[in-house]
Design a protein around this motif. Structure first.
Motif, PDB file in Angstrom:
ATOM      1  N   ALA A 181       0.825  -1.215   0.000  1.00 21.55           N
ATOM      2  CA  ALA A 181       0.000   0.000   0.000  1.00 21.55           C
ATOM      3  C   ALA A 181       0.855   1.259   0.000  1.00 21.55           C
ATOM      4  CB  ALA A 181      -0.940  -0.020   1.201  1.00 21.55           C
ATOM      5  N   GLY A 182       1.796   1.329  -0.952  1.00 20.22           N
ATOM      6  CA  GLY A 182       2.569   2.548  -1.145  1.00 20.22           C
ATOM      7  C   GLY A 182       1.986   3.373  -2.278  1.00 20.22           C
ATOM      8  N   GLN A 183       2.783   4.308  -2.807  1.00 19.67           N
ATOM      9  CA  GLN A 183       2.321   5.191  -3.889  1.00 19.67           C
ATOM     10  C   GLN A 183       1.737   4.393  -5.052  1.00 19.67           C
ATOM     11  OE1 GLN A 183       2.490   8.749  -4.331  1.00 19.67           O
ATOM     12  NE2 GLN A 183       1.454   8.404  -6.280  1.00 19.67           N
ATOM     13  N   SER A 184       2.475   3.384  -5.505  1.00 19.38           N
ATOM     14  CA  SER A 184       2.056   2.664  -6.708  1.00 19.38           C
ATOM     15  C   SER A 184       0.897   1.711  -6.429  1.00 19.38           C
ATOM     16  CB  SER A 184       3.245   1.893  -7.288  1.00 19.38           C
ATOM     17  OG  SER A 184       3.111   1.764  -8.677  1.00 19.38           O
ATOM     18  N   GLY A 185       1.011   0.924  -5.350  1.00 20.33           N
ATOM     19  CA  GLY A 185      -0.046  -0.037  -5.045  1.00 20.33           C
ATOM     20  C   GLY A 185      -1.390   0.624  -4.802  1.00 20.33           C
ATOM     21  N   LEU A 186      -1.388   1.691  -4.021  1.00 18.20           N
ATOM     22  CA  LEU A 186      -2.643   2.383  -3.722  1.00 18.20           C
ATOM     23  C   LEU A 186      -3.205   3.106  -4.945  1.00 18.20           C
ATOM     24  CD1 LEU A 186      -1.957   3.595  -0.111  1.00 18.20           C
ATOM     25  CD2 LEU A 186      -4.115   2.584  -0.864  1.00 18.20           C
ATOM     26  N   GLN A 187      -2.326   3.797  -5.682  1.00 19.30           N
ATOM     27  CA  GLN A 187      -2.795   4.506  -6.879  1.00 19.30           C
ATOM     28  C   GLN A 187      -3.419   3.524  -7.870  1.00 19.30           C
ATOM     29  OE1 GLN A 187       0.073   7.295  -8.659  1.00 19.30           O
ATOM     30  NE2 GLN A 187      -0.724   6.774 -10.675  1.00 19.30           N
ATOM     31  N   LEU A 188      -2.788   2.364  -8.026  1.00 23.38           N
ATOM     32  CA  LEU A 188      -3.285   1.339  -8.950  1.00 23.38           C
ATOM     33  C   LEU A 188      -4.598   0.734  -8.434  1.00 23.38           C
ATOM     34  CD1 LEU A 188      -2.699  -0.153 -11.553  1.00 23.38           C
ATOM     35  CD2 LEU A 188      -1.041  -1.560 -10.336  1.00 23.38           C
ATOM     36  N   ALA A 189      -4.644   0.433  -7.129  1.00 21.17           N
ATOM     37  CA  ALA A 189      -5.866  -0.146  -6.548  1.00 21.17           C
ATOM     38  C   ALA A 189      -7.057   0.807  -6.691  1.00 21.17           C
ATOM     39  CB  ALA A 189      -5.630  -0.491  -5.077  1.00 21.17           C
ATOM     40  N   LEU A 190      -6.818   2.092  -6.393  1.00 20.52           N
ATOM     41  CA  LEU A 190      -7.899   3.087  -6.496  1.00 20.52           C
ATOM     42  C   LEU A 190      -8.305   3.305  -7.953  1.00 20.52           C
ATOM     43  CD1 LEU A 190      -6.475   5.415  -3.756  1.00 20.52           C
ATOM     44  CD2 LEU A 190      -8.851   4.612  -3.759  1.00 20.52           C
ATOM     45  N   GLY A 191      -7.326   3.269  -8.863  1.00 24.41           N
ATOM     46  CA  GLY A 191      -7.640   3.413 -10.283  1.00 24.41           C
ATOM     47  C   GLY A 191      -8.465   2.259 -10.805  1.00 24.41           C
ATOM     48  N   LEU A 192      -8.080   1.022 -10.451  1.00 24.55           N
ATOM     49  CA  LEU A 192      -8.840  -0.166 -10.872  1.00 24.55           C
ATOM     50  C   LEU A 192     -10.242  -0.150 -10.273  1.00 24.55           C
ATOM     51  CD1 LEU A 192      -5.986  -2.800 -10.466  1.00 24.55           C
ATOM     52  CD2 LEU A 192      -7.119  -2.214 -12.629  1.00 24.55           C
ATOM     53  N   GLN A 193     -10.314   0.250  -9.008  1.00 26.28           N
ATOM     54  CA  GLN A 193     -11.609   0.328  -8.314  1.00 26.28           C
ATOM     55  C   GLN A 193     -12.549   1.287  -9.052  1.00 26.28           C
ATOM     56  OE1 GLN A 193     -11.566   2.401  -4.474  1.00 26.28           O
ATOM     57  NE2 GLN A 193     -12.526   0.613  -3.555  1.00 26.28           N
ATOM     58  N   SER A 194     -12.015   2.421  -9.501  1.00 24.90           N
ATOM     59  CA  SER A 194     -12.856   3.420 -10.184  1.00 24.90           C
ATOM     60  C   SER A 194     -13.360   2.916 -11.533  1.00 24.90           C
ATOM     61  CB  SER A 194     -12.085   4.729 -10.368  1.00 24.90           C
ATOM     62  OG  SER A 194     -11.067   4.583 -11.339  1.00 24.90           O
ATOM     63  N   HIS A 195     -12.719   1.863 -12.063  1.00 21.56           N
ATOM     64  CA  HIS A 195     -13.160   1.262 -13.333  1.00 21.56           C
ATOM     65  C   HIS A 195     -13.972  -0.015 -13.115  1.00 21.56           C
ATOM     66  CE1 HIS A 195     -11.220   3.881 -16.302  1.00 21.56           C
ATOM     67  NE2 HIS A 195     -10.266   4.037 -15.412  1.00 21.56           N
ATOM     68  N   GLY A 196     -14.399  -0.272 -11.878  1.00 24.30           N
ATOM     69  CA  GLY A 196     -15.315  -1.374 -11.627  1.00 24.30           C
ATOM     70  C   GLY A 196     -14.691  -2.728 -11.379  1.00 24.30           C
ATOM     71  N   TYR A 197     -13.364  -2.788 -11.205  1.00 23.06           N
ATOM     72  CA  TYR A 197     -12.732  -4.071 -10.881  1.00 23.06           C
ATOM     73  C   TYR A 197     -12.960  -4.399  -9.407  1.00 23.06           C
ATOM     74  CZ  TYR A 197     -10.300  -4.038 -15.373  1.00 23.06           C
ATOM     75  OH  TYR A 197     -10.005  -4.049 -16.709  1.00 23.06           O
ATOM     76  N   GLU A 198     -12.991  -5.686  -9.108  1.00 21.49           N
ATOM     77  CA  GLU A 198     -13.103  -6.126  -7.717  1.00 21.49           C
ATOM     78  C   GLU A 198     -11.676  -6.230  -7.169  1.00 21.49           C
ATOM     79  OE1 GLU A 198     -14.576 -10.053  -5.315  1.00 21.49           O
ATOM     80  OE2 GLU A 198     -15.664  -9.578  -7.166  1.00 21.49           O
ATOM     81  N   VAL A 199     -11.302  -5.269  -6.329  1.00 24.29           N
ATOM     82  CA  VAL A 199      -9.905  -5.143  -5.912  1.00 24.29           C
ATOM     83  C   VAL A 199      -9.755  -5.453  -4.428  1.00 24.29           C
ATOM     84  CG1 VAL A 199      -7.862  -3.662  -5.867  1.00 24.29           C
ATOM     85  CG2 VAL A 199      -9.613  -3.312  -7.630  1.00 24.29           C
ATOM     86  N   THR A 200      -8.774  -6.295  -4.113  1.00 19.37           N
ATOM     87  CA  THR A 200      -8.360  -6.529  -2.733  1.00 19.37           C
ATOM     88  C   THR A 200      -6.977  -5.919  -2.560  1.00 19.37           C
ATOM     89  OG1 THR A 200      -9.594  -8.609  -2.653  1.00 19.37           O
ATOM     90  CG2 THR A 200      -7.906  -8.276  -0.959  1.00 19.37           C
TER      91      THR A 200
END
Length: 417
Positions: free
Chosen positions: A9-28
């Motif tokens: 959950a650093g810069q890249s992991g969080l930015q990617l998780a939030l980006g995928l989430q905003s596109h409707g992916y089921e993200v853990t």
């Protein structure tokens, strides 16, 4: 709906998780610490993000602290005069500030990562607080369509083998020491705008001074990069934050007295405001193979870890997250196989290779043509500005930095303009 696991959950992991989430992916998202533990813990990094990286955050509407963080409009370089630090007063052989086309900003990762993590959970993401081991990923790789490893330290990194052709150094090239402080005075030159300062002490190391936003508001980061075994390599075993700060200031007084003059009233921002360590800059194979045969894709500094001397870590992390997000979205329902993983990394490496080349060059003693370039920037503002803006786009260094002929031709063209 495709299921994706992001570990780290650093810069890249969080930015990617939030980006995928905003596109409707089921993200853990897996983190080894809670948001509260991060916010109240030790500083994790220095960071100064330039325009392109900040724009990736704006595109995802994650720029929550943009109005509070200092707007960094310049980047200054000083080079200490040879031999002047021993003994007697240090003079600067080179001293200038270049102006950035788009401002940079620094937000303490304790503030940003905690805030983003809470946002991810509020938006319905599944947040798992657990320090993942390789065995955990073996299990998860069978239940998720894609596993991304964005935790740049610890056992998981060992899954990604070192790429010797892209990793010229096998040992750390700098000893790192960071302190976040309140009470720093204004810069005597151009106090009307905020700037990052890079102070080079040839043969000894570098001191960076950068304005930041931390848990207690506006602050500055004092960041020493010492050549191993030299006088700045003095923080090993220093556990007490107050001792860390006094050593930082003592070294400033000796090697960069012009910066020390601003720091006589400096105090640590909080009990967790110091950090010291070192690591070898390394590029790794992007695909990790699990014992059970599953594959995982490495993210950001898991696969490309550069020394922080060029201030690129958080910028590269943001650019990696943006490149991977685009690749995942383009993949649609196709499998995230090994060939796709390698192509996804290659897309990121297209920009990251310029960062690695430049950073590794800056770790070596500067050749004569680079010293000429830095010197010329003091007389020619367009040179200073171009150098400053190349921190945002390091590919530009190809055209005026590495090759003595290109450097000479560029300086002649500016001087004659």
């Amino acid at each position: 709906m495709r299921k994706i696991l992001v570990v780290g959950a650093g810069q890249s992991g969080l930015q990617l998780a939030l980006g995928l989430q905003s596109h409707g992916y089921e993200v853990t998202l897996m983190s080894n610490r809670t948001a509260d533990e991060i916010r109240s813990g030790r500083v994790m990094s220095t960071q100064c993000m330039f325009h392109t990286a900040l724009q990736h955050e704006r595109d995802l509407q994650l720029n929550f602290w943009e109005s509070q963080a200092p707007k960094i409009e310049g980047l200054g370089v000083s080079v200490a005069a040879p031999g002047s630090h021993d003994p007697g007063p240090t003079q600067r052989a080179i001293d200038w500030v270049g102006r950035l086309d788009g401002y940079a900003q620094s937000v303490d990762q304790r503030v940003k990562m905690a805030g983003w993590m809470e946002t991810f959970a509020q938006r319905g993401g599944q947040l798992v607080i657990h320090g993942a081991a390789v065995g955990d990923l073996d299990y998860f790789s069978r239940t998720y369509d894609l596993v991304l490893v964005a935790a740049g330290k610890g056992e998981l990194v060992s899954m990604f083998t070192r790429d010797p052709e892209r990793s010229p150094y096998s040992e750390p090239q700098r000893a790192l020491a960071v302190a976040y402080v309140h009470g720093l005075g204004p810069r005597p030159e151009h106090p009307e705008f905020d700037a990052v300062r890079c102070n080079v002490v040839p043969g000894v190391g570098e001191l960076f001074v950068m304005p930041t936003l931390t848990t207690s508001g506006r602050a500055d980061i004092l960041f020493w990069e010492g050549i191993p075994g030299g006088p700045l390599d003095a923080f090993k075993g220093v556990k007490d934050p107050a001792e860390h700060l006094s050593l930082t200031l003592e070294l400033m007084e000796r090697f960069t007295p012009w910066e020390y003059a601003r720091a006589t009233k400096a105090e640590l921002t909080d009990a967790g405001a110091t950090l010291a360590g070192r690591y070898a800059p390394t590029v790794r194979n992007p695909v990790g193979r699990l014992p059970g045969g599953g594959l995982v894709l490495g993210v950001a500094d898991v696969v490309v870890a550069n020394d922080p001397i060029t201030g690129q870590g958080s910028n590269s992390a943001s650019k990696c997250a943006a490149a991977y997000l685009a690749s995942i979205l383009e993949r649609g329902d196709e499998p995230f196989d090994e060939e796709w993983m390698r192509q996804t990394f290659d897309r990121y490496w297209a920009t990251a290779q310029h960062v690695t080349k430049w950073t590794n060059a800056m770790l070596a003693p500067p050749p004569e043509h680079v010293l000429n370039l830095l010197g010329a920037a003091g007389q020619l503002p367009p040179v200073a500005n171009r150098f400053a803006n190349a921190f945002d786009d390091p590919s530009d260094f190809e055209d005026f930095f590495y090759d003595p002929e290109k450097t000479g031709a560029y300086l002649a063209s500016v001087a004659g303009a």
